[in-house]
Design an enzyme around this catalytic site. Structure first.
Site, PDB file in Angstrom:
ATOM      1  CD  GLU A  93      -3.058  -2.134  -1.385  1.00 20.30           C
ATOM      2  OE1 GLU A  93      -3.079  -0.895  -1.461  1.00 20.30           O
ATOM      3  OE2 GLU A  93      -3.511  -2.750  -0.386  1.00 20.30           O
ATOM      4  CG  ASP A 116      -1.710   1.198   1.430  1.00 17.92           C
ATOM      5  OD1 ASP A 116      -2.513   1.499   0.539  1.00 17.92           O
ATOM      6  OD2 ASP A 116      -1.541   1.876   2.454  1.00 17.92           O
TER       7      ASP A 116
END
Lengths: 233, 233
Positions: free
Chosen positions: A124, A52
């Site tokens: 991610e 992230d």
């Protein structure tokens, strides 16, 4: 479940990256529901956490350098529209990540491979896996390869949607001037309306635009006004 | 305003980094109120945007690697407690950034140099300035130098505060078991209370702890229970 060899060669081909540490990509594709049933494996949640931040920096870097005239508020909005579940799912679908996610049986039976949050999280995690296996420069190339269209379209959309604000700013440079938008024509059937809107400065016509919504027509009218040599601007 | 030479040597000494591109650090320390009065300068808002992502990645990276047993939820909480205005202001004060921020006159007269948001934003902008002048590895060293105490203490605090949750998890491994905390003693004057709390599993005493608050005493009781060989755990 695919054999290890087929698993790695398949996903590496889709991603376009060959891992030195195969454990990283395996972990990146392992959902927590799988770990509950297979105690010796690790889930991808820690990688997702790291991915992230990497994604956010790569996108920030790109849009920061793209046009030096984008302001902080615009940059923040553009980043938010790129670093989100929707664009991560697009990437997941492009790379066919769903075919390789390792899920627990319950999750698998309830269609988990298509669950958007599972796909976005795995994407991610893969970003973090590439980063840990290489460096920021390498992972940046991949993220940009996957997201460049999304980012550029977000920048363009942001710029487009700013014609009204820009015109407003121009008008306000002289105190007391008033801007007014007016629908002058509506054509076509309900499902395909075409609006024509004129924009006036102190009742003098300065621009005209069309669009399938009032909003779009106003933007086009503002763009028209900004594009013309005009005493009022 | 300090002369350019004194300005650069002063702030570079405080930061411990010498900029190749002096324009970057100048911009990082320029508040938008200054630009309003000095049209040829740039404010630090775009740098602040980029710095925010860099800071987040550096902290994520550090805590990701610190202990491999920290879970995603814990990592997220620890990062949030480090990447926040409070810790940025600590850094700003350590580096005496306030002395070097360029503000507009109005902002200066109203005490802007001490305004926390101005200090925090400038700190993020400086992080971006170092990154753009060098690379991720270099800026990471600086960020860790400035924030390591904060990060490590956030990790420790997180671990400490988890004794109750951990004990609860242990207890729940056998269905139906019930945990209960009870204050068994309160000593000392109002401003220096000392609580003694016992923790029971199904009414059997399994741990005891003291503390200046009930919360602290409960944590200590849970830690005590976890540290003992215990049939109930």
């Amino acid at each position: 479940m695919k054999s290890d060899k087929a698993f790695f060669s398949g996903i590496e081909k889709n991603i376009g990256y060959v891992f030195e540490n195969k454990g990283l990509i395996k972990t990146a594709l392992t959902h927590s529901s799988y770990v509950n049933e297979n105690k010796n494996s690790r889930d991808n949640e820690r990688l997702e956490f790291l991915g992230d931040s990497i994604l956010s920096l790569v996108v920030s870097n790109y849009i920061f350098n793209y046009k030096s005239n984008l302001k902080e508020g615009e940059l923040t909005k553009i980043r938010a529209s790129c670093v989100c579940e929707k664009s991560l799912i697009n990437v997941a679908n492009k790379l066919k990540i769903g075919d390789y996610i390792r899920l627990g049986k319950g999750e698998q039976n309830s269609g988990g491979k298509k669950r958007t949050s599972i796909l976005a999280d795995a994407t991610e995690a893969i970003i973090a896996a590439i980063y840990l296996d290489s460096d920021l420069e390498t992972v940046s190339k991949y993220v940009i390869l996957w997201l460049e269209d999304t980012i550029v379209s977000a920048i363009k959309h942001k710029k487009d949607s700013d014609y009204k604000s820009k015109l407003q700013e121009e008008i306000q440079k002289v105190k007391g001037r008033v801007l007014k938008y007016e629908v002058v024509d509506v054509e076509g059937p309900d499902h395909d309306r075409k609006f024509t809107i004129c924009v006036y400065c102190d009742n003098k016509l300065i621009g005209k635009g069309q669009g399938n919504s009032k909003k779009e027509a106003e933007q086009n009218a503002a763009q028209d006004a900004l594009s013309k040599p005009n005493d009022n601007l």
